[in-house]
Design an enzyme around this catalytic site. Structure first.
Site, PDB file in Angstrom:
ATOM      1  N   HIS A 197     -36.956 -38.847   7.257  1.00  0.00           N
ATOM      2  CA  HIS A 197     -38.227 -38.134   6.931  1.00  0.00           C
ATOM      3  C   HIS A 197     -37.833 -36.723   7.087  1.00  0.00           C
ATOM      4  O   HIS A 197     -37.302 -36.106   8.135  1.00  0.00           O
ATOM      5  CB  HIS A 197     -39.220 -38.315   7.908  1.00  0.00           C
ATOM      6  CG  HIS A 197     -40.370 -37.692   8.223  1.00  0.00           C
ATOM      7  ND1 HIS A 197     -41.148 -37.278   6.855  1.00  0.00           N
ATOM      8  CD2 HIS A 197     -40.975 -37.098   9.312  1.00  0.00           C
ATOM      9  CE1 HIS A 197     -41.781 -36.323   7.446  1.00  0.00           C
ATOM     10  NE2 HIS A 197     -41.886 -36.273   8.525  1.00  0.00           N
ATOM     11  N   HIS A 203     -39.047 -32.289   5.766  1.00  0.00           N
ATOM     12  CA  HIS A 203     -40.159 -31.454   5.599  1.00  0.00           C
ATOM     13  C   HIS A 203     -39.664 -30.716   4.341  1.00  0.00           C
ATOM     14  O   HIS A 203     -40.144 -29.575   4.336  1.00  0.00           O
ATOM     15  CB  HIS A 203     -40.780 -30.500   6.473  1.00  0.00           C
ATOM     16  CG  HIS A 203     -41.181 -31.104   7.735  1.00  0.00           C
ATOM     17  ND1 HIS A 203     -41.477 -30.702   8.871  1.00  0.00           N
ATOM     18  CD2 HIS A 203     -41.662 -32.699   8.183  1.00  0.00           C
ATOM     19  CE1 HIS A 203     -41.972 -31.447   9.769  1.00  0.00           C
ATOM     20  NE2 HIS A 203     -41.843 -32.670   9.282  1.00  0.00           N
ATOM     21  N   TYR A 263     -34.625 -41.093 -13.136  1.00  0.00           N
ATOM     22  CA  TYR A 263     -33.582 -41.514 -11.944  1.00  0.00           C
ATOM     23  C   TYR A 263     -34.461 -41.946 -10.579  1.00  0.00           C
ATOM     24  O   TYR A 263     -33.923 -42.761  -9.644  1.00  0.00           O
ATOM     25  CB  TYR A 263     -32.743 -40.399 -11.769  1.00  0.00           C
ATOM     26  CG  TYR A 263     -31.997 -40.054 -12.934  1.00  0.00           C
ATOM     27  CD1 TYR A 263     -31.088 -40.881 -13.445  1.00  0.00           C
ATOM     28  CD2 TYR A 263     -32.130 -39.183 -13.725  1.00  0.00           C
ATOM     29  CE1 TYR A 263     -30.053 -40.725 -14.499  1.00  0.00           C
ATOM     30  CE2 TYR A 263     -31.272 -38.670 -14.744  1.00  0.00           C
ATOM     31  CZ  TYR A 263     -30.498 -39.587 -15.302  1.00  0.00           C
ATOM     32  OH  TYR A 263     -29.825 -39.246 -16.464  1.00  0.00           O
ATOM     33  N   GLU A 269     -42.536 -39.546  15.541  1.00  0.00           N
ATOM     34  CA  GLU A 269     -42.813 -40.288  14.861  1.00  0.00           C
ATOM     35  C   GLU A 269     -42.191 -41.496  14.564  1.00  0.00           C
ATOM     36  O   GLU A 269     -42.037 -42.180  13.372  1.00  0.00           O
ATOM     37  CB  GLU A 269     -42.913 -39.282  13.435  1.00  0.00           C
ATOM     38  CG  GLU A 269     -43.559 -38.269  13.587  1.00  0.00           C
ATOM     39  CD  GLU A 269     -43.482 -36.993  12.517  1.00  0.00           C
ATOM     40  OE1 GLU A 269     -44.679 -36.591  11.855  1.00  0.00           O
ATOM     41  OE2 GLU A 269     -42.381 -36.683  11.929  1.00  0.00           O
ATOM     42  N   HIS A 273     -46.955 -32.572   4.491  1.00  0.00           N
ATOM     43  CA  HIS A 273     -45.887 -32.841   5.802  1.00  0.00           C
ATOM     44  C   HIS A 273     -44.577 -33.127   5.030  1.00  0.00           C
ATOM     45  O   HIS A 273     -43.761 -32.472   5.501  1.00  0.00           O
ATOM     46  CB  HIS A 273     -46.491 -33.910   6.198  1.00  0.00           C
ATOM     47  CG  HIS A 273     -45.910 -34.329   7.500  1.00  0.00           C
ATOM     48  ND1 HIS A 273     -46.568 -35.173   8.632  1.00  0.00           N
ATOM     49  CD2 HIS A 273     -44.860 -34.273   8.093  1.00  0.00           C
ATOM     50  CE1 HIS A 273     -45.879 -35.404   9.539  1.00  0.00           C
ATOM     51  NE2 HIS A 273     -44.728 -34.690   9.341  1.00  0.00           N
TER      52      HIS A 273
END
Length: 200
Positions: A97, A99, A124, A78, A164
């Site tokens: 990144h 999940h 926030y 990715e 995802h």
């Protein structure tokens, strides 16, 4: 002025600490997450198949800013998501990144606005990161996903890939980490309020 090698060492140490922290607290599992940081004209990204729970300084691949592999292990598949963010702004120095569960759960809720999909039940998230763009589902690691991400990268500050998980940039690894934590907390609050029938 800090020695260049000392600066790189600190960035790697921050990345490894962040990976371990996220894994140990159940924010990611297995080899499902990836992260990167910029150093000079290179991108250091977690290797394909690496696990945040066991990450070491050797678990990074080095890419040039155009995505060409320079050294280290095979990069995460990715990596184009990360590169899209580095090309977006020179201010971005790191990307994470994961999940994470509540972000993924929230991405299933229909009718969310594409350019700001997580409600600001608390201030926030907006203060730390900004708006969260919702990226349509495409198969992980696919060209279709990378194209959909690039088409929308300038519309928001952070991103939620539908079904995802989140993709969060920051000025540094620690900055991206703090923003990711806020995004996941905000998604959890939104999810719990949604389940309780309270919406904004």
């Amino acid at each position: 002025m800090k020695d260049i090698d000392t600066v790189l060492e600190q960035k790697i140490n921050d990345a490894v600490w962040t990976a371990h922290s996220l894994f140990e607290r159940g924010k990611t599992s297995g080899s499902s997450a990836n992260m990167s940081f910029r150093h000079q004209n290179y991108i250091y990204i977690s290797a394909s198949g690496s696990c945040f729970g066991t990450m070491t300084p050797d678990d990074f691949s080095v890419l040039s800013i155009d995505g060409t592999a320079r050294s280290g292990k095979k990069p995460s598949k990715e990596w184009p998501l990360h590169l899209a963010l580095y090309n977006k702004s020179p201010e971005i120095g790191a990307v994470i990144h994961t999940h994470s569960v509540y972000s993924v759960l929230w991405s299933f809720i229909a009718g969310q606005p594409e350019e700001d999909c997580i409600p600001d039940h608390t201030p926030y998230l907006k203060m730390k990161l900004g708006s969260i763009g919702l990226i349509p589902y495409e198969k992980p690691g696919s060209q279709a996903l990378f194209d959909a991400f690039r088409e929308r990268v300038h519309r928001s500050d952070g991103y939620l890939l539908r079904q995802h998980g989140p993709v969060v940039p920051g000025k540094t690894v620690m900055d991206a980490f703090y923003c990711l934590e806020e995004l996941e907390d905000s998604a959890r609050i939104a999810w719990e309020l949604y389940r309780a029938g309270i919406s904004k």
